[in-house]
Design a protein around this motif. Structure first.
Motif, PDB file in Angstrom:
ATOM      1  N   UNK A   1      40.991  52.121  56.422  1.00 24.29           N
ATOM      2  CA  UNK A   1      42.274  52.737  56.785  1.00 24.29           C
ATOM      3  C   UNK A   1      43.436  51.765  56.591  1.00 24.29           C
ATOM      4  N   UNK A   2      43.211  50.502  56.944  1.00 23.21           N
ATOM      5  CA  UNK A   2      44.294  49.522  56.854  1.00 23.21           C
ATOM      6  C   UNK A   2      44.564  49.077  55.425  1.00 23.21           C
ATOM      7  N   UNK A   3      43.541  49.103  54.575  1.00 19.34           N
ATOM      8  CA  UNK A   3      43.681  48.535  53.237  1.00 19.34           C
ATOM      9  C   UNK A   3      43.884  49.561  52.132  1.00 19.34           C
ATOM     10  N   UNK A   4      43.885  50.835  52.469  1.00 22.28           N
ATOM     11  CA  UNK A   4      44.003  51.866  51.435  1.00 22.28           C
ATOM     12  C   UNK A   4      45.348  51.797  50.715  1.00 22.28           C
ATOM     13  N   UNK A   5      46.441  51.612  51.458  1.00 27.20           N
ATOM     14  CA  UNK A   5      47.766  51.522  50.830  1.00 27.20           C
ATOM     15  C   UNK A   5      47.904  50.239  50.009  1.00 27.20           C
ATOM     16  N   UNK A   6      47.526  49.067  50.556  1.00 28.66           N
ATOM     17  CA  UNK A   6      47.563  47.854  49.722  1.00 28.66           C
ATOM     18  C   UNK A   6      46.713  47.985  48.462  1.00 28.66           C
ATOM     19  N   UNK A   7      45.564  48.655  48.575  1.00 28.29           N
ATOM     20  CA  UNK A   7      44.708  48.856  47.405  1.00 28.29           C
ATOM     21  C   UNK A   7      45.414  49.687  46.339  1.00 28.29           C
ATOM     22  N   UNK A   8      46.077  50.747  46.754  1.00 29.54           N
ATOM     23  CA  UNK A   8      46.802  51.606  45.813  1.00 29.54           C
ATOM     24  C   UNK A   8      47.945  50.831  45.153  1.00 29.54           C
ATOM     25  N   UNK A   9      48.688  50.070  45.961  1.00 32.68           N
ATOM     26  CA  UNK A   9      49.817  49.302  45.425  1.00 32.68           C
ATOM     27  C   UNK A   9      49.351  48.242  44.429  1.00 32.68           C
ATOM     28  N   UNK A  10      48.293  47.525  44.771  1.00 30.05           N
ATOM     29  CA  UNK A  10      47.786  46.488  43.872  1.00 30.05           C
ATOM     30  C   UNK A  10      47.232  47.091  42.587  1.00 30.05           C
ATOM     31  N   UNK A  11      46.608  48.258  42.701  1.00 31.56           N
ATOM     32  CA  UNK A  11      46.093  48.944  41.515  1.00 31.56           C
ATOM     33  C   UNK A  11      47.237  49.350  40.592  1.00 31.56           C
TER      34      UNK A  11
ATOM     35  N   UNK B   1      31.067  35.334  46.361  1.00 33.34           N
ATOM     36  CA  UNK B   1      32.100  36.006  45.564  1.00 33.34           C
ATOM     37  C   UNK B   1      31.771  35.959  44.080  1.00 33.34           C
ATOM     38  N   UNK B   2      31.318  34.797  43.600  1.00 32.98           N
ATOM     39  CA  UNK B   2      30.960  34.661  42.182  1.00 32.98           C
ATOM     40  C   UNK B   2      29.789  35.568  41.831  1.00 32.98           C
TER      41      UNK B   2
ATOM     42  N   UNK C   1      36.745  45.961  43.772  1.00 34.69           N
ATOM     43  CA  UNK C   1      35.881  44.783  43.867  1.00 34.69           C
ATOM     44  C   UNK C   1      36.669  43.578  44.359  1.00 34.69           C
ATOM     45  N   UNK C   2      37.860  43.387  43.827  1.00 40.86           N
ATOM     46  CA  UNK C   2      38.710  42.277  44.271  1.00 40.86           C
ATOM     47  C   UNK C   2      39.087  42.413  45.740  1.00 40.86           C
ATOM     48  N   UNK C   3      39.315  43.652  46.182  1.00 40.26           N
ATOM     49  CA  UNK C   3      39.660  43.891  47.581  1.00 40.26           C
ATOM     50  C   UNK C   3      38.498  43.518  48.492  1.00 40.26           C
ATOM     51  N   UNK C   4      37.283  43.882  48.083  1.00 46.48           N
ATOM     52  CA  UNK C   4      36.105  43.542  48.885  1.00 46.48           C
ATOM     53  C   UNK C   4      35.920  42.032  48.967  1.00 46.48           C
ATOM     54  N   UNK C   5      36.054  41.345  47.836  1.00 45.51           N
ATOM     55  CA  UNK C   5      35.886  39.896  47.823  1.00 45.51           C
ATOM     56  C   UNK C   5      36.933  39.224  48.702  1.00 45.51           C
ATOM     57  N   UNK C   6      38.170  39.709  48.626  1.00 43.02           N
ATOM     58  CA  UNK C   6      39.247  39.162  49.461  1.00 43.02           C
ATOM     59  C   UNK C   6      38.922  39.332  50.941  1.00 43.02           C
ATOM     60  N   UNK C   7      38.488  40.543  51.319  1.00 42.56           N
ATOM     61  CA  UNK C   7      38.135  40.819  52.715  1.00 42.56           C
ATOM     62  C   UNK C   7      36.972  39.942  53.167  1.00 42.56           C
TER      63      UNK C   7
END
Length: 260
Positions: free
Chosen positions: A22-32, A199-200, A228-234
């Motif tokens: 819920x918290x990361x859905x908007x950042x994910x859309x913006x970064x995409x 991460x690697x 994938x980048x979002x998951x690694x960051x989290x």
């Protein structure tokens, strides 16, 4: 201790998966969206062997997008820390707000970068001067390796101020060094080595799958790279949160024992 903290880093993401989504859905859309825009502004120059601006007049827009990306990642880091450490319920739009907390997080992150760069340069300079006396033929690679390791150790110790800032707690660099005094390798392992290895591995395995889907099925599967980048960051943030929580509890436990 190590296995417990490693398990906690992964388990935290699973336990808080709904709140994180819920918290990361908007950042994910913006970064995409930003990544898609970059494809129009940047091209790969085969002669120079690097990315160059498709149009020089648009380079300032690219710089702005890079800065915006950095701010979004700062907001992501703060949101993930607060969810994992204090179980805060963060709304989608709240996760991209830039408040005093985010700017303080940005400032301390910049100081950590400067401190790390200074540490690297000092270690590299002195190690190069000393090693020339003993192993002149391997001075550069050995000095580089020593500088990187020592710099990562220092950064892993002082970076625990970041989850403290995210949860509105006071912790300076001196206190960070004090808390990690007896946990130097633990901090180095949990903040540097472990998240890097995972991460690697994750990026390599799932990167191959995404690349296969993109080539064989559709280019739209490139969007999975952002996920994938979002998951690694989290995950990297989770490792830092877990380490900070453990060190904080150990510090309080030691204080209580002294007072008794």
């Amino acid at each position: 201790m190590y296995s417990f903290l490693m398990n906690e880093s992964l388990k935290n993401l699973i336990i808080h998966r709904v709140a994180l989504f819920k918290a990361l859905i908007i950042p994910f859309i913006l970064l995409t969206m930003i990544n898609m825009i970059f494809d129009n502004f940047m091209i790969y120059d085969e002669v120079q062997g690097r990315l160059v601006f498709a149009n020089e007049e648009e380079k300032y827009l690219v710089y702005f997008l890079l800065f915006l990306t950095f701010l979004i990642n700062i907001s992501i880091a703060v949101s993930v820390h607060r969810i994992l450490l204090i179980n805060e319920d963060i709304s989608p739009w709240q996760s991209v707000k830039t408040t005093k907390r985010e700017w303080k997080f940005f400032f301390k992150s910049f100081l950590i970068f400067l401190f790390g760069a200074l540490t690297f340069l000092l270690i590299f300079f002195f190690s190069t001067a000393l090693l020339k006396i003993f192993i002149a033929n391997f001075t550069f690679p050995v000095s580089l390796l020593l500088s990187l390791i020592f710099t990562l150790i220092v950064i892993s110790r002082i970076s625990i101020v970041l989850p403290a800032i995210a949860t509105d707690e006071e912790l300076g660099f001196y206190e960070a060094f004090s808390i990690t005094k007896n946990y130097k390798f633990l901090s180095f392992y949990m903040v540097g080595i472990f998240p890097t290895i995972i991460s690697v591995l994750v990026f390599f395995v799932y990167g191959l799958i995404i690349n296969f889907l993109t080539v064989v099925v559709s280019n739209y599967f490139e969007l999975l790279y952002s996920l994938l980048n979002m998951f690694i960051t989290a995950f990297v943030i989770s490792c830092l949160s877990v380490t900070y929580k453990y060190l904080k509890e150990e510090s309080l436990r030691n204080i209580e024992q002294i007072e008794e």
